[in-house]
Scaffold this active site. Structure first.
Site, PDB file in Angstrom:
ATOM      1  N   SER A  90      54.053  80.575  22.856  1.00  0.00           N
ATOM      2  CA  SER A  90      55.054  79.801  22.124  1.00  0.00           C
ATOM      3  C   SER A  90      54.690  78.337  22.210  1.00  0.00           C
ATOM      4  CB  SER A  90      56.453  80.026  22.701  1.00  0.00           C
ATOM      5  OG  SER A  90      57.359  79.051  22.215  1.00  0.00           O
ATOM      6  N   SER A  92      56.726  75.587  21.302  1.00  0.00           N
ATOM      7  CA  SER A  92      57.801  74.778  21.885  1.00  0.00           C
ATOM      8  C   SER A  92      57.944  75.052  23.374  1.00  0.00           C
ATOM      9  CB  SER A  92      59.122  75.040  21.161  1.00  0.00           C
ATOM     10  OG  SER A  92      59.558  76.364  21.337  1.00  0.00           O
ATOM     11  N   GLY A 256      55.693  75.815  17.059  1.00  0.00           N
ATOM     12  CA  GLY A 256      54.262  75.580  17.197  1.00  0.00           C
ATOM     13  C   GLY A 256      53.390  76.740  16.771  1.00  0.00           C
ATOM     14  N   THR A 257      53.837  77.985  17.043  1.00  0.00           N
ATOM     15  CA  THR A 257      53.036  79.141  16.623  1.00  0.00           C
ATOM     16  C   THR A 257      53.032  79.273  15.097  1.00  0.00           C
ATOM     17  OG1 THR A 257      54.973  80.519  17.108  1.00  0.00           O
ATOM     18  CG2 THR A 257      53.209  80.472  18.752  1.00  0.00           C
TER      19      THR A 257
END
Length: 344
Positions: A90, A92, A256-257
C-alpha cells in the site's frame, strides 16, 4: 483499569488516508515468510477485528502491524490491514509507516535525507525521506514492480451497464474505469455514489474477469480506480483519481498503488516512458506523485518499477485495551457505517 491486552498504536495519515501503526503489544504471527505471516493474520481475523471494527476502528481506518523483518536488507517489516483485505502493498500505508518510524525515532533520522529499506508482504521497498526540523517532510517509496494485464475489457455491471475497463497491478490489483462512462464527476460530493458503484464494479470484475499475479498467490481484484482525464504537464501527466475500497468507501488519499497501476497502463499504451511523472489528485485535493524509475519483467509480463511520493503526519498515540468483561472482544459492524454491497 482491567485489561487482558494492551496494543500500542501511533496514529498517522498520509495525504488524508488513515494508516495507524501498531508499535507494541502484538507478538509476531507464525510464518516463515512475511507473506505467510500476512496470510495468517488474514485468516485468523482476531487482530484485524480488534483494531478495525468498532468501537476501536471503523471502515475509514487502516492499521499496520510493525514486525521484525524476514529479509536481512530491511530495517522493519509490516503487514497492512485494510477494511476487508490484507494486501501485498500500500502506498499510503508505506508512507504512514515510514513517517512513524522516523518521527518517533524508531529509525534514526538523518537530515536532509534518510534512506531505509522496508519489507512489505509483496516485496522489499526502498524509502527515501526528505527530513528537516525533526520531521519527515516527504516520503519517496520505490514500489514493487507494477504491470498492466489486459486493456479495454468489457464488463457487465448490474444496474450500471457495460463498461470498458483496464486491469492492472500496482502493489495490489485494480479494475480501472474512466468515470466519463458513468457520467459522474470526480468530486467530493459524489464520494458516496462512487464508493457504491466502485464496489459493484469490483464485484463484477471478480465474477467475470480474471486476475492472476505471475509470482504471488493473488487472484482477485481488490479495488476499482476511477481514472480521471489526463492533463499534460512538463514531465508527464496529472489527473483526478478516486479509488473505491471494499466494502465501499473512497480512499481519502490518491492511493499510491493506483498511481503505480495507472503509470503501468500508460507505459503499456506508450504514453509514459522511464523518467516521466504522474500526479494524482484525490477528492480532498491531496496529491501523490509517481515516477517511472525503470522497466522490468514480472513473469512474462512487461512491468515498471515506480516511485511514489507523498506526506504523512502523526495524529496521536493510543493504548487499545480489552476489559475481560467486554461482551464484544473483537468489536462489531453495522451496515450504517460499514457498507456491504455484495449480494450474498
Amino acid at each position: 483499569m482491567r485489561t487482558t491486552k494492551v496494543v500500542h498504536v501511533v496514529s498517522c495519515h498520509a495525504e488524508g488516508e488513515v494508516g495507524d501503526v501498531i508499535v507494541g503489544g502484538v507478538q509476531p504471527p507464525p510464518g516463515e515468510t512475511l507473506w505467510e505471516q500476512r496470510e495468517w493474520i488474514h485468516q485468523d481475523q482476531t487482530l484485524r477485528n480488534f483494531v478495525l471494527n468498532e468501537p476501536r476502528g471503523g471502515v475509514f481506518r487502516h492499521v499496520n502491524l510493525l514486525l521484525p523483518s524476514k529479509h536481512p536488507e530491511a530495517s522493519y517489516a509490516w503487514i497492512i490491514m485494510e477494511p476487508e483485505d490484507t494486501p501485498p502493498m500500500s502506498g499510503s500505508n508505506s508512507i504512514c509507516v515510514s513517517t512513524v518510524l522516523l518521527d518517533t525515532g524508531l529509525v534514526p533520522m538523518v537530515e536532509p535525507v534518510t534512506t531505509m529499506t522496508l519489507e512489505a508482504p509483496g516485496g522489499l521497498v526502498n524509502v527515501r525521506a526528505e527530513c528537516s526540523e525533526g520531521k519527515a517532510q516527504r516520503i519517496f517509496v520505490e514500489n514493487v514492480p507494477s504491470f498492466a494485464c489486459e486493456l479495454d475489457q468489457k464488463l457487465e455491471v448490474p444496474e450500471v451497464g457495460t463498461l470498458t475497463v483496464d486491469i492492472a497491478y500496482g502493489g495490489d490489483s485494480f479494475v480501472v474505469v474512466n468515470p466519463e462512462q458513468l457520467g459522474i464527476e470526480l468530486d467530493a460530493i459524489n464520494a458516496d455514489k462512487l464508493a457504491k458503484i466502485g464496489a459493484k464494479i469490483t464485484d463484477a470484475a471478480n465474477d467475470q474477469l480474471v486476475f492472476n499475479h505471475p509470482e504471488k498467490d493473488w487472484k482477485h481484484f481488490s479495488f476499482c480506480l476511477f481514472a480521471g482525464a489526463l492533463a499534460k504537464t512538463e514531465t508527464g501527466y496529472e489527473a483526478l483519481s478516486a479509488v473505491s475500497i471494499k466494502p465501499g468507501k473512497i480512499d481519502r488519499s490518491p492511493t499510491g498503488t493506483s498511481v503505480s497501476a495507472r503509470m503501468a497502463i500508460l507505459h503499456q499504451r506508450g504514453q509514459m516512458a522511464v523518467g516521466d511523472t504522474f500526479k494524482a489528485v484525490s477528492l480532498i485535493g491531496s496529491t501523490f506523485t509517481g515516477k517511472i524509475l525503470r522497466t522490468c519483467k514480472v513473469g512474462e509480463l512487461d512491468a515498471i518499477v515506480p516511485e511514489i511520493s507523498g506526506r504523512g503526519w502523526i495524529t496521536g498515540t493510543h493504548q487499545h485495551m480489552l476489559d475481560p468483561s467486554d461482551p464484544w472482544p473483537e468489536g462489531y459492524r453495522l451496515s450504517d457505517t460499514w457498507p456491504n454491497y455484495k449480494q450474498k
